[in-house]
Every structure is written in structure tokens, then in C-alpha cells.
Motif scaffolding. Sequence first.
Motif, PDB file in Angstrom:
ATOM      1  N   PRO A  86       0.763  -1.469   0.043  1.00 47.15           N
ATOM      2  CA  PRO A  86       0.038   0.164  -0.069  1.00 47.15           C
ATOM      3  C   PRO A  86       0.876   1.217  -0.063  1.00 47.15           C
ATOM      4  O   PRO A  86       0.453   2.312  -0.763  1.00 47.15           O
ATOM      5  CB  PRO A  86      -0.891  -0.246   1.261  1.00 47.15           C
ATOM      6  CG  PRO A  86      -0.686  -1.655   1.653  1.00 47.15           C
ATOM      7  CD  PRO A  86       0.692  -2.286   1.082  1.00 47.15           C
ATOM      8  N   GLY A  87       1.990   1.266   0.518  1.00 41.97           N
ATOM      9  CA  GLY A  87       2.742   2.300   0.638  1.00 41.97           C
ATOM     10  C   GLY A  87       3.975   2.626  -0.379  1.00 41.97           C
ATOM     11  O   GLY A  87       4.902   3.345  -0.195  1.00 41.97           O
ATOM     12  N   LEU A  88       3.496   1.818  -1.551  1.00 38.78           N
ATOM     13  CA  LEU A  88       4.550   2.211  -2.743  1.00 38.78           C
ATOM     14  C   LEU A  88       4.993   3.522  -2.929  1.00 38.78           C
ATOM     15  O   LEU A  88       6.216   3.640  -3.084  1.00 38.78           O
ATOM     16  CB  LEU A  88       4.068   1.338  -3.973  1.00 38.78           C
ATOM     17  CG  LEU A  88       4.977   1.476  -5.119  1.00 38.78           C
ATOM     18  CD1 LEU A  88       4.759   0.093  -5.977  1.00 38.78           C
ATOM     19  CD2 LEU A  88       4.740   2.332  -6.090  1.00 38.78           C
ATOM     20  N   VAL A  89       4.083   4.347  -3.098  1.00 42.90           N
ATOM     21  CA  VAL A  89       4.275   5.764  -3.777  1.00 42.90           C
ATOM     22  C   VAL A  89       5.266   6.402  -2.252  1.00 42.90           C
ATOM     23  O   VAL A  89       6.281   6.888  -2.770  1.00 42.90           O
ATOM     24  CB  VAL A  89       3.157   6.440  -3.851  1.00 42.90           C
ATOM     25  CG1 VAL A  89       3.708   8.010  -3.962  1.00 42.90           C
ATOM     26  CG2 VAL A  89       2.577   6.146  -5.036  1.00 42.90           C
ATOM     27  N   LEU A  90       4.890   6.308  -1.149  1.00 45.60           N
ATOM     28  CA  LEU A  90       5.604   6.997  -0.060  1.00 45.60           C
ATOM     29  C   LEU A  90       7.148   6.426  -0.041  1.00 45.60           C
ATOM     30  O   LEU A  90       8.037   7.184   0.112  1.00 45.60           O
ATOM     31  CB  LEU A  90       4.990   6.746   1.382  1.00 45.60           C
ATOM     32  CG  LEU A  90       5.749   7.357   2.478  1.00 45.60           C
ATOM     33  CD1 LEU A  90       6.105   8.933   2.306  1.00 45.60           C
ATOM     34  CD2 LEU A  90       4.867   7.148   3.840  1.00 45.60           C
ATOM     35  N   ALA A  91       7.133   5.167  -0.040  1.00 43.40           N
ATOM     36  CA  ALA A  91       8.575   4.401  -0.174  1.00 43.40           C
ATOM     37  C   ALA A  91       9.544   4.920  -1.084  1.00 43.40           C
ATOM     38  O   ALA A  91      10.640   5.135  -0.810  1.00 43.40           O
ATOM     39  CB  ALA A  91       8.499   2.826  -0.549  1.00 43.40           C
ATOM     40  N   ALA A  95      12.949   7.408  -1.422  1.00 42.22           N
ATOM     41  CA  ALA A  95      14.069   7.134  -2.065  1.00 42.22           C
ATOM     42  C   ALA A  95      14.461   8.632  -2.995  1.00 42.22           C
ATOM     43  O   ALA A  95      15.729   8.696  -3.328  1.00 42.22           O
ATOM     44  CB  ALA A  95      13.785   6.016  -2.819  1.00 42.22           C
ATOM     45  N   THR A  96      13.279   9.253  -3.237  1.00 40.39           N
ATOM     46  CA  THR A  96      13.840  10.379  -4.308  1.00 40.39           C
ATOM     47  C   THR A  96      14.277  11.417  -3.505  1.00 40.39           C
ATOM     48  O   THR A  96      15.393  11.969  -3.955  1.00 40.39           O
ATOM     49  CB  THR A  96      12.284  10.927  -4.494  1.00 40.39           C
ATOM     50  OG1 THR A  96      11.524  10.063  -5.244  1.00 40.39           O
ATOM     51  CG2 THR A  96      12.497  12.296  -5.447  1.00 40.39           C
ATOM     52  N   ILE A  97      14.386  11.523  -2.269  1.00 39.71           N
ATOM     53  CA  ILE A  97      15.062  12.417  -1.416  1.00 39.71           C
ATOM     54  C   ILE A  97      16.426  11.831  -1.254  1.00 39.71           C
ATOM     55  O   ILE A  97      17.450  12.552  -1.076  1.00 39.71           O
ATOM     56  CB  ILE A  97      14.262  12.719   0.135  1.00 39.71           C
ATOM     57  CG1 ILE A  97      13.087  13.358  -0.400  1.00 39.71           C
ATOM     58  CG2 ILE A  97      15.285  13.610   1.090  1.00 39.71           C
ATOM     59  CD1 ILE A  97      12.019  13.185   1.244  1.00 39.71           C
ATOM     60  N   GLY A  98      16.431  10.653  -1.015  1.00 35.85           N
ATOM     61  CA  GLY A  98      17.608  10.025  -0.767  1.00 35.85           C
ATOM     62  C   GLY A  98      18.698  10.018  -2.089  1.00 35.85           C
ATOM     63  O   GLY A  98      19.752  10.133  -1.991  1.00 35.85           O
ATOM     64  N   CYS A 137      19.580   8.762   9.295  1.00 32.62           N
ATOM     65  CA  CYS A 137      18.602  10.064   8.803  1.00 32.62           C
ATOM     66  C   CYS A 137      17.603  10.238  10.006  1.00 32.62           C
ATOM     67  O   CYS A 137      17.377   9.158  10.787  1.00 32.62           O
ATOM     68  CB  CYS A 137      17.800   9.859   7.513  1.00 32.62           C
ATOM     69  SG  CYS A 137      18.939   9.689   6.147  1.00 32.62           S
ATOM     70  N   ASP A 138      17.101  11.202  10.291  1.00 34.01           N
ATOM     71  CA  ASP A 138      16.016  11.496  11.151  1.00 34.01           C
ATOM     72  C   ASP A 138      14.663  11.509  10.450  1.00 34.01           C
ATOM     73  O   ASP A 138      14.269  12.144   9.469  1.00 34.01           O
ATOM     74  CB  ASP A 138      16.188  13.227  11.605  1.00 34.01           C
ATOM     75  CG  ASP A 138      14.955  13.477  12.401  1.00 34.01           C
ATOM     76  OD1 ASP A 138      14.722  12.580  13.467  1.00 34.01           O
ATOM     77  OD2 ASP A 138      14.203  14.398  11.929  1.00 34.01           O
ATOM     78  N   PRO A 139      14.004  10.331  10.859  1.00 36.96           N
ATOM     79  CA  PRO A 139      12.700   9.934  10.121  1.00 36.96           C
ATOM     80  C   PRO A 139      11.696  11.213  10.128  1.00 36.96           C
ATOM     81  O   PRO A 139      11.109  11.271   9.215  1.00 36.96           O
ATOM     82  CB  PRO A 139      12.114   8.826  11.150  1.00 36.96           C
ATOM     83  CG  PRO A 139      13.401   8.172  11.792  1.00 36.96           C
ATOM     84  CD  PRO A 139      14.221   9.465  11.971  1.00 36.96           C
ATOM     85  N   GLU A 140      11.732  11.817  11.107  1.00 42.99           N
ATOM     86  CA  GLU A 140      10.594  12.887  11.191  1.00 42.99           C
ATOM     87  C   GLU A 140      10.847  13.723  10.023  1.00 42.99           C
ATOM     88  O   GLU A 140       9.993  14.383   9.303  1.00 42.99           O
ATOM     89  CB  GLU A 140      10.415  13.634  12.453  1.00 42.99           C
ATOM     90  CG  GLU A 140       9.248  14.313  12.725  1.00 42.99           C
ATOM     91  CD  GLU A 140       9.237  14.926  14.283  1.00 42.99           C
ATOM     92  OE1 GLU A 140       8.228  15.591  14.247  1.00 42.99           O
ATOM     93  OE2 GLU A 140       9.851  14.327  15.118  1.00 42.99           O
ATOM     94  N   ALA A 146       9.103  14.299   2.583  1.00 45.08           N
ATOM     95  CA  ALA A 146       8.570  13.157   1.349  1.00 45.08           C
ATOM     96  C   ALA A 146       6.999  13.645   1.016  1.00 45.08           C
ATOM     97  O   ALA A 146       6.684  13.358  -0.162  1.00 45.08           O
ATOM     98  CB  ALA A 146       8.606  11.801   1.903  1.00 45.08           C
ATOM     99  N   GLU A 147       6.424  14.364   1.783  1.00 40.46           N
ATOM    100  CA  GLU A 147       5.131  14.590   1.585  1.00 40.46           C
ATOM    101  C   GLU A 147       4.861  16.191   1.101  1.00 40.46           C
ATOM    102  O   GLU A 147       3.707  16.497   0.654  1.00 40.46           O
ATOM    103  CB  GLU A 147       3.937  14.777   2.741  1.00 40.46           C
ATOM    104  CG  GLU A 147       3.974  13.302   3.295  1.00 40.46           C
ATOM    105  CD  GLU A 147       3.173  12.188   2.813  1.00 40.46           C
ATOM    106  OE1 GLU A 147       2.522  12.589   1.684  1.00 40.46           O
ATOM    107  OE2 GLU A 147       2.962  11.079   3.084  1.00 40.46           O
TER     108      GLU A 147
END
Lengths: 198, 198
Positions: A86-91, A95-98, A137-140, A146-147
Motif C-alpha cells: 500500500p505504501g509504494l508511493v511513499l517508499a 527514495a527520491t530524497i535519498g 537519517c532523522d525519520p521525522e 517526502a509529503e
Amino acid sequence: MPTIDFWYSIGSTYSYLTVMRLAGVEDRSGLSFRWRPMDVRSIMVAQNNIPFKYKPVKTAYMWRDIERRAARYGLHPRLPAPYPLPGLVLANLVATIGAEEGWIRDYTIATYRRWIEGGDPAGQEPNLSASLSEIGCDPETILLAAETEEVKRRLRAETEEARKKGIFGSPTFDVEGELFWGDDRLEDAVDWALASEE
Amino acid sequence: MPTIDFWYSIGSTYSYLTVMRLAGVEDRSGLSFRWRPMDVRSIMVAQNNIPFKYKPVKTAYMWRDIERRAARYGLHPRLPAPYPLPGLVLANLVATIGAEEGWIRDYTIATYRRWIEGGDPAGQEPNLSASLSEIGCDPETILLAAETEEVKRRLRAETEEARKKGIFGSPTFDVEGELFWGDDRLEDAVDWALASEE
């Protein structure tokens, strides 16, 4: 030597094999790969290319095939893994930021390991924060970024570039415009890149 | 050593690669293959597994991929070949007779060569009669036999056996119940068979 573009989506099952073995392939071949996340699902849906949904026989084969291939590579997946994601786009937004910040490979490996070897789906918690923390990395901070519209726009643009190149699945290796689809074509892509230097 | 069942349908594009190189694989591995024609299309349609129809991007890639793979094997296809084959069932009914009478391999190679290298679709004229004549069979006799209920029943029974084994595509290599799908898994199937002897 040419750099090979490694187009992939976190969410692709077979891409696990590539993600986990690409460092070794780079070492042995002397080639380098550029990791390029995309939203392959949007391409596949638009092209009516739905390889596994409502196909239990083919899906069962896929897991067995991945299991055997993983064994050849010395990997230890726990299959079947949760699928589809379900979280494909967020994942892939993460990665895009990475890709911008230089930690895309470490993140992708970490999140795939949790997903395919640990059973925690990529693109959602606890996988996201644990994978980001693991690589420093800092998750928050990352998950807020990412959003944002800027990151979403970058992923859309990359996906559109992939689509225009003729990419329809993950993983795809792009050797200066010559496309190789599937983890099982990685060696062909390497051979192509090496031959193009001769 | 185990005999490997080579399940296939004349009409499968990737099976061309296997058909043309299997003799060499047998020689090098010491393994033998049993050629088992089936009507894979009926299985695929029943399982909603339609890999290329209405998928022009994926289809274009398929031809390029086959072209590159064929070059690795020293083959010379003329691509794209006519596809899909309207005569798929008849092509495999003839192969069913060939399996009984011992000329299945020669016929399959001859008809694939005309189809993929010559542009004449398998399963229809002039390919059928030319391929049968080439291998020393009487086309009229064989084509009459191919339309009998007995031969149709045999092909249906083989197809049903394949389906029950979990086969969903062509080519599939069955090593004592372990399935390998795709020409690109032929080496894995060979390795599996050789390892099972150790």
C-alpha cells in the motif's frame, strides 16, 4: 565506461534481488549504477500491465522463483512477503530524497531487508522510521519532506522520464538507451555496457 | 539423471530460443528433455494471464529482448514475426502426433524456423505442409489426423496435466515437479537436475 541507470520501484518483488546484489556486481564489473526510483505502478496501471493481481498460480511461481534465485545469490528472504505494498508511493518519495542527499542505496537496502527478509512492509511504519534511523537519517524530517509537493513533483517527473524511455517494469537497466528489464537481465546489461567500450 | 519435461506451445515467441538451442544444451549437460506440447493459450486465458495483448510498449521490448538473446545464441530471427498465431491449436495438434511418432523435435524446429526466421506463421499453410514435408512426413495424412477427436483429446489431456502441475506459460521446464518458466530459466533447470543427482 557508461553509467547504467538502475530504474526501480520499492514495491517490486524481483527488484529485491537486484538491490541486494548490485554492490557485488559493481565491484566485479567495474561499472557504476545510478539508482533512479520511479512509481512503476502508475506506468503499469496506465498500460494495463498487471502481472500478478488475480493470478494466484503465477504469483505462487513468482515467490518460488525468487526463493531459488535468492539462494543462488546467498540471500535469505522470508517468503511470501507482504504484497502488494500500500505504501509504494511513499517508499519511493523517500527514495527520491535519498537520491538527492546521497543515501538512496543504503535506505533502499535497509527497507527491502525489513520488507522481504523481516516481513515489515516498505513504505509504512515501522519499516520507514526504522530504516531511516538505521542509516543515520532523522525519520521525522525526511517523512515531512517526502509529503511536500516538490518531492512529489520530482518523483512524477522521474516516472514520466522512465515512461518516455519505454520502461514498463522494475527493475530496468538503461545502458545509454538500451533497456534490460528484470533482475535476470542484469548480466546482459553489464555485458552490453562492457562491450560498448570495446 | 532425471529427464526434464519441456512443456511448450508452438505460438510462444520466447520458446523459439529454447527450441533452437535445446539440442546443444542436451549435448553439453548430458540431460535429456521430453518435448510436451500443450495449448498454453487456453490456460493463460482461463487465468487472465494475457502478457502482451494491448501492451505495445511491453511487446516492443519483447521483440528487442528476443533479438538480443537470439544473437547470444547465434540465431538469426527476423523480427517482429507474425504474432499472435491464429493457428496455435493446429500447430500443437500436429506436434501431439509428432510426440507419438517420434518427429516432434524436427517438426517443431522446422516450423519455428519458418515462422520466426522466415515470417510464415506456424499452424497454417504454407508453413504446415512445408515443415512436414521437410522432415519426411506426408502433410495430407498428418493434417487429416490432426483434426481427429482422438488427437484433440490427447492435446486437451496434456494441457490439463500441465495446468494441474501449475504451469502457466511456455516454455516451462519440469524437473521432477520443480518448475522453471522461461527460456531464461533453462540453465537453472539444468543446474537443478544435475544437483538432484549429487
